[in-house]
Write an enzyme that holds these catalytic residues in place. Sequence first.
Site, short mmCIF file in Angstrom:
data_model
loop_
_atom_site.label_atom_id
_atom_site.label_comp_id
_atom_site.label_asym_id
_atom_site.label_seq_id
_atom_site.Cartn_x
_atom_site.Cartn_y
_atom_site.Cartn_z
N SER A 1 0.85 -1.32 0.07
CA SER A 1 0.08 -0.14 -0.05
C SER A 1 0.69 1.24 -0.02
CB SER A 1 -0.90 0.03 1.36
OG SER A 1 -0.04 -0.16 2.60
N ALA A 2 2.16 1.32 0.42
CA ALA A 2 2.90 2.41 0.44
C ALA A 2 3.23 3.13 -0.73
CB ALA A 2 4.30 2.36 0.81
N GLY B 1 -1.49 5.77 -1.81
CA GLY B 1 -2.54 6.55 -2.61
C GLY B 1 -4.01 5.68 -2.98
N LYS B 2 -3.60 4.43 -2.87
CA LYS B 2 -4.64 3.43 -3.22
C LYS B 2 -5.50 3.12 -1.85
CE LYS B 2 -2.46 1.35 -7.06
NZ LYS B 2 -1.18 1.86 -7.10
N ASP C 1 5.91 -9.19 5.17
CA ASP C 1 6.01 -9.96 3.99
C ASP C 1 4.78 -10.27 3.42
OD1 ASP C 1 7.03 -11.03 1.68
OD2 ASP C 1 8.42 -12.23 2.59
N ASP D 1 -1.10 -4.63 -5.76
CA ASP D 1 -0.47 -3.65 -6.64
C ASP D 1 1.06 -3.99 -6.54
OD1 ASP D 1 0.28 -1.65 -8.28
OD2 ASP D 1 0.54 -0.10 -6.97
N CYS E 1 2.33 -1.61 -12.50
CA CYS E 1 2.87 -0.36 -13.76
C CYS E 1 3.60 -0.91 -14.62
CB CYS E 1 3.29 0.80 -12.75
SG CYS E 1 4.79 0.44 -11.81
#
Length: 352
Positions: free
Chosen positions: A82-83, A86-87, A132, A149, A206
Site C-alpha cells: 500500500s505504501a 494513494g490506493k 512480507d 499492486d 505499472c
Amino acid sequence: RDFCLSRGLGDVYKRQALTERGVHVEPIPWTKVGLQVFSSRVPVGATPEYLAGHYMLQSASSMTAVIALDPKPGERILDMASAPGGKATFIAQLMKNKGFLIANDVNPKRIAALTANLHRLGVTNCIVSNLDGRKLPERMKGFDRVLLDAPCSGSGIVSRDPQVKVKKSRQDLQSLSAIQKELILAAIDCTKSSKSKSGFIVYSTCSILVEENEDVIQYALTKRNVKLVDTGLGDFGVKGYVHSGKRRFHPKMALTRRYYPHVYNMDGFFVAKLQTVNTAKGEVKESIPKPISESEDVSRKRIREAKPKDPNGPKTKRPKMNSNPKVTVQLITRSELKNSKPSRKKLKKAKK
C-alpha cells in the site's frame, strides 16, 4: 500529472480553490473524483488544501485498480503493498471510513509516508502492518476483497523515468515474475472463500510486460480455484492478451485491461480482477486450455482440413527423390560467351 481527491468535497469547491492559487486543473472524464493538473504556479504538494487532506497526489492509472476493486462500506479489505498510501486512502474514501482496512507494506522505510498520508487524509478505519506479503496468509485470512499492486519493473513509467530502461536486466524480470506469482497466490489465500460468500482479488502493475501480467494471472488460474471476472471499467482500456507469440492464455484474459501512455496519456498499467470459486458449494472451476505452440497449432489445422482417404482405394507409390543430387556449374566469361554465339551467315545456311 494527475491526482485524485480522497475526501468528499464538492468538485466546484476543489477546482475553485486550486484555480485561485494558479493551478490549471480539469476533471478526468472517466472518474468523478479525479482532477488532472496541466500547469501550476505553486507546488501542488504544498498547498493548504493538500496539507488539510483535501486531495492525494497520484497517477491517474493507479485509480483504475481501486475502481476495479469496488470496495463497500463495512467490508474487510486488504491492501498488500500500500505504501505510500494513494490506493489505501482512496479505498477508505469509498468505504466511507466504515469497515476494516489493512494497509500492509514490506518496506519499513515507506511505512512512515503511508502512516502520514493516512493521518493527513483523516482515515480512521485502517491498521498499518509491516509484513512480507507472501506470509500474510499465516497471520490473517477471510478478507472480502484484496488489492495487490505488485512490485514490478516499472516499464509503464518509462515516459517520465527513462532510467527504467537500463535499471532492470533480464534476470531482474525473472526474479520479479517469481515474486509476483508468490504474492498473487498469497492474496488468493487471504481472500474469503466460504459457502455463503466468495471474495475478489484485484491484481495490478505499472508494467506492460506479458511476463509480469498475463503470465502471472495464468499461473494463478492453474494453481488456485479462481476465475476471471469483469473489472467494471467498461470499454476504458485495451483488452488483455489472449495469446502472445507462441504463448496461449485463458480466453477470458480479454476481461483484463491494459493502459498505454501513448493512448491514454497516463502511466502504463495493467488491471485484472479474480473471484474465488467455492468447489464445495457446487461451483465448477473452468478448465484451463493447455498452451500450444504456433507450429502445433498450424499442424493441427492442416490435419483437420485434410480430406479422409479411402482405405480400399489404390495405393500410389511416390518416386524416390535423390537426397543428394549432384549439380555441376560451369563458369563462362563474357568474351567466351560472344565467341560461342553463331554468326548470321551460319544461321542462314542452317535454314536452307
